[in-house]
Design a protein around this motif. Sequence first.
Motif, PDB file in Angstrom:
ATOM      1  N   MET A   1       0.843  -1.186   0.000  1.00 29.86           N
ATOM      2  CA  MET A   1       0.000   0.000   0.000  1.00 29.86           C
ATOM      3  C   MET A   1       0.879   1.237   0.000  1.00 29.86           C
ATOM      4  O   MET A   1       1.913   1.271   0.646  1.00 29.86           O
ATOM      5  N   GLU A   2       0.407   2.232  -0.734  1.00 33.05           N
ATOM      6  CA  GLU A   2       1.124   3.502  -0.778  1.00 33.05           C
ATOM      7  C   GLU A   2       0.108   4.640  -0.765  1.00 33.05           C
ATOM      8  O   GLU A   2      -0.867   4.619  -1.513  1.00 33.05           O
ATOM      9  N   LEU A   3       0.347   5.615   0.091  1.00 31.59           N
ATOM     10  CA  LEU A   3      -0.522   6.785   0.198  1.00 31.59           C
ATOM     11  C   LEU A   3       0.138   7.969  -0.491  1.00 31.59           C
ATOM     12  O   LEU A   3       1.310   8.263  -0.251  1.00 31.59           O
ATOM     13  N   THR A   4      -0.648   8.647  -1.346  1.00 34.92           N
ATOM     14  CA  THR A   4      -0.187   9.855  -2.013  1.00 34.92           C
ATOM     15  C   THR A   4      -1.209  10.950  -1.757  1.00 34.92           C
ATOM     16  O   THR A   4      -2.412  10.735  -1.925  1.00 34.92           O
ATOM     17  N   LEU A   5      -0.743  12.120  -1.352  1.00 40.59           N
ATOM     18  CA  LEU A   5      -1.597  13.303  -1.228  1.00 40.59           C
ATOM     19  C   LEU A   5      -1.295  14.170  -2.441  1.00 40.59           C
ATOM     20  O   LEU A   5      -0.125  14.428  -2.742  1.00 40.59           O
ATOM     21  N   ASP A   6      -2.351  14.608  -3.148  1.00 36.08           N
ATOM     22  CA  ASP A   6      -2.135  15.223  -4.453  1.00 36.08           C
ATOM     23  C   ASP A   6      -3.034  16.430  -4.687  1.00 36.08           C
ATOM     24  O   ASP A   6      -4.177  16.468  -4.235  1.00 36.08           O
ATOM     25  N   ASN A   7      -2.486  17.378  -5.410  1.00 32.38           N
ATOM     26  CA  ASN A   7      -3.222  18.515  -5.950  1.00 32.38           C
ATOM     27  C   ASN A   7      -2.974  18.509  -7.456  1.00 32.38           C
ATOM     28  O   ASN A   7      -2.018  19.115  -7.934  1.00 32.38           O
ATOM     29  N   PRO A   8      -3.803  17.774  -8.219  1.00 34.01           N
ATOM     30  CA  PRO A   8      -3.536  17.623  -9.651  1.00 34.01           C
ATOM     31  C   PRO A   8      -3.599  18.948 -10.402  1.00 34.01           C
ATOM     32  O   PRO A   8      -4.347  19.858 -10.038  1.00 34.01           O
ATOM     33  N   ALA A   9      -2.819  19.016 -11.461  1.00 31.41           N
ATOM     34  CA  ALA A   9      -2.765  20.227 -12.284  1.00 31.41           C
ATOM     35  C   ALA A   9      -4.067  20.459 -13.051  1.00 31.41           C
ATOM     36  O   ALA A   9      -4.262  21.533 -13.605  1.00 31.41           O
TER      37      ALA A   9
END
Length: 143
Positions: A1-9
Motif C-alpha cells: 500500500m502507498e498513500l499519495t496526497l495530491d493537488n492535480p494540475a
Amino acid sequence: MELTLDNPATVAAPFGDRFAHVARLDLGGGALLVLSGQVAVDDAGQVVGRGDITVQSERIFEIIRGILAAHGAGFEDVLHIRTFMTDLDDLPGYGAVRRRYFAAAPPPASTTVEVSRLFLPDALIEIEITAATWPADRGLPSR
C-alpha cells in the motif's frame, strides 16, 4: 500500500495550499480516492454562482471531474458522495444537476446534510467524494 496526497494540475490549487484535493491509497492494482470537500470557486478561488445552487453544483462537479480524471477515474468509479448544503430547500436544483453526472443505476451511496454555514460565506454547497479504481480483469462489479 502507498498513500499519495495530491493537488492535480487539472484543477486550481486549494486555498493557500492548506490541504490536498485528494488522498490516493494504492492497493495492489487498484486505488481508493478520497476527495476533499469541493466548493464552487473559479481558478482564483472566488465563489461562482452566488445565490444559484444549479451553477454552484455544476462548477463543483466539473472540479471533481478534473480531480478524478487526473487519477484515471470518472463518475462511474464513485462509491460515496457526501453533500453539505446551507439550505435543504435547494435540494431539487442540486438533485437535477447530480442526476446528470450519476445517470448510471444504481447511483453511489449518499449522505446529504444541512449545515448552518460553509467556510466561504457565499458557498451554498460542498461536496466530498470517495471513489475506487481497479483493473477490469479483477471481476469486481461495475455500474
